[in-house]
Enzyme design. Structure first.
Site, mmCIF file in Angstrom:
data_model
loop_
_atom_site.group_PDB
_atom_site.id
_atom_site.type_symbol
_atom_site.label_atom_id
_atom_site.label_comp_id
_atom_site.label_asym_id
_atom_site.label_seq_id
_atom_site.Cartn_x
_atom_site.Cartn_y
_atom_site.Cartn_z
ATOM 1 C CB CYS A 50 38.760 10.434 39.987
ATOM 2 S SG CYS A 50 38.370 11.189 41.580
ATOM 3 N N PRO A 114 32.303 16.002 50.430
ATOM 4 C CG PRO A 114 31.896 18.287 50.090
ATOM 5 C CD PRO A 114 32.956 17.317 50.543
#
Length: 419
Positions: A50, A114
């Site tokens: 994204c 992460p």
């Protein structure tokens, strides 16, 4: 062999541009095959998330940049000059540094997040499985994942929550330890409350109950989490059975009062109850925080935790950047040395052939000699060859730019008569 990366990210392009450039999972294999077919590209991987869309290639030269930019322009469905305002092009060592930083979470919107390491792994694995990775990019991929793991292990950069939803989850984990098997009551379907429930749901919760003034919205959100919608005015019984309560309504008054929690804790036999009030004005009576067994946090509490953790993360990011710099330098030197190996080996063989031939002529002229004398002459000739080889090999190994290294390689091959 040049390494090149061409792409856009959240700093260079708005979301509408990134949306048009994104590559769906179903499109990945044909995309890789199309780029791999470009003349001069030996290996390719495409990272599409994204926040970024990037093509990472190993190539015979920089001529491949033009077709990659054309590919991005075509996907964007826009004028090339307009798209070029958003594109960045990285070369050689800068590509290594970029990949190491991206996979380590240093180039993310939220530093240290992460998820990106898994996304990088998935991108390179898709390329490997489609046969689009060459030996250079395979090594780059393996080293990228090693660096990302080292950064997280050595600095702990991803361990601290830096958003309100994450902070709520971290506090819940401190109170309950393992969240597996717990039940959550979501009171209201506010955006932050929804995000908090989303983060919690990844920890193996047993059930999520959703109460909202609009029951249809409660049903919709409950289905998303495979949960159950409950009536907004009937939440009190669920305070006794749920372990975590998240309030995020637009109500101008307390929805959960001290008496509700006292009765719930009595029914729970003093099992802890964790409450998160994400509303302004507050929906959970502040006095509940003084009840034994009730842990109440409001949005300011969580924001303070997130802000403090963000400062610590930035300090850890400085440590991580130093690790990346060292790893880039070490790996770049390894690639350079590896690239120079064929020429070095041929050069060594060439001079060894010359040494052996000339030594044989010399020994025939000298005649009989002791083994010690022969060994001394052998050693002398070997040392002379090694001295001659030292500087050309050193230059090949230390040449940083591919163009410089290629010029040296051609010069050495010409001078020493290599094929």
């Amino acid at each position: 062999m040049p390494l090149i990366a061409v792409g856009v990210n959240h700093r260079t392009a708005a979301v509408d541009v990134r949306e048009r450039l994104s590559v769906a999972t179903s499109q990945m294999v044909p995309t890789l095959e199309a780029l791999r077919a470009v003349d001069g590209i030996d290996g390719v991987a495409v990272l599409s998330t994204c926040n970024r869309v990037e093509a990472i290639v190993s190539a015979t030269g920089e001529d491949v940049i033009e077709p990659i930019v054309n590919w991005l322009t075509q996907r964007a469905g826009t004028d090339r000059a307009e798209l070029e305002k958003h594109i960045y092009i990285l070369r050689h060592g800068d590509v290594l540094k970029h990949l190491f930083r991206v996979a380590s979470g240093l180039d993310s919107m939220i530093v240290g997040e992460p998820q990106i390491a898994g996304q990088v792994r998935a991108a390179f694995m898709a390329s490997r499985e489609s046969g689009s990775l060459d030996s250079i990019l395979s090594q780059v991929f393996d080293q990228t994942m090693r660096v990302a793991k080292r950064v997280r292990t050595d600095t702990g950069i991803g361990e601290l929550a830096v958003s309100v939803p994450y902070a709520a989850v971290e506090l819940a984990k401190k109170i309950f330890g393992d969240l597996h098997g717990l039940q959550v009551l979501l009171v209201g379907a506010g955006e932050i409350g929804e995000l908090t429930a989303e983060h919690l749901s990844s920890f193996g919760l047993e059930q999520i109950f959703v109460a909202n003034r609009s029951h249809d919205r409660a049903v919709e959100l409950a289905e998303r989490f495979h949960g159950q919608a409950v009536k907004f005015d009937g939440i009190e019984p669920y305070l006794a059975t749920c372990d975590i309560v998240i309030a995020s309504t637009a109500a101008p008054h307390f929805v959960i009062e001290s008496s509700h929690v006292e009765r719930a804790l009595a029914a729970r036999r003093k099992r802890n109850l964790f409450l998160v009030d994400l509303c302004v004005p507050r929906n959970i009576e502040p006095a509940i925080s003084s009840i034994d067994g009730a842990y109440l946090y409001n949005i300011d509490d969580l924001q303070n935790v997130a802000d403090a953790n963000r400062e610590i993360r930035m300090q850890k990011a400085g440590e991580a950047e130093q690790i990346v710099e060292r790893e880039v330098d070490a790996f770049r030197r390894r690639l350079v040395a590896q690239d120079a190996v064929p020429t070095i080996v041929e050069l060594q063989h060439r001079l060894e052939d010359i040494r052996a031939a000339e030594l044989e002529k010399c020994l025939r002229k000298i005649g009989p000699m002791s083994p010690e004398q022969r060994a001394a002459i052998e050693q002398l000739s070997t040392q002379l060859v090694n001295k001659i080889l030292h500087y050309p090999i050193l230059q090949l190994k230390e040449a940083e730019e591919p163009a410089e290294r290629e010029t040296l390689r051609k010069t050495i091959r010409k001078i020493f008569g290599l094929r």
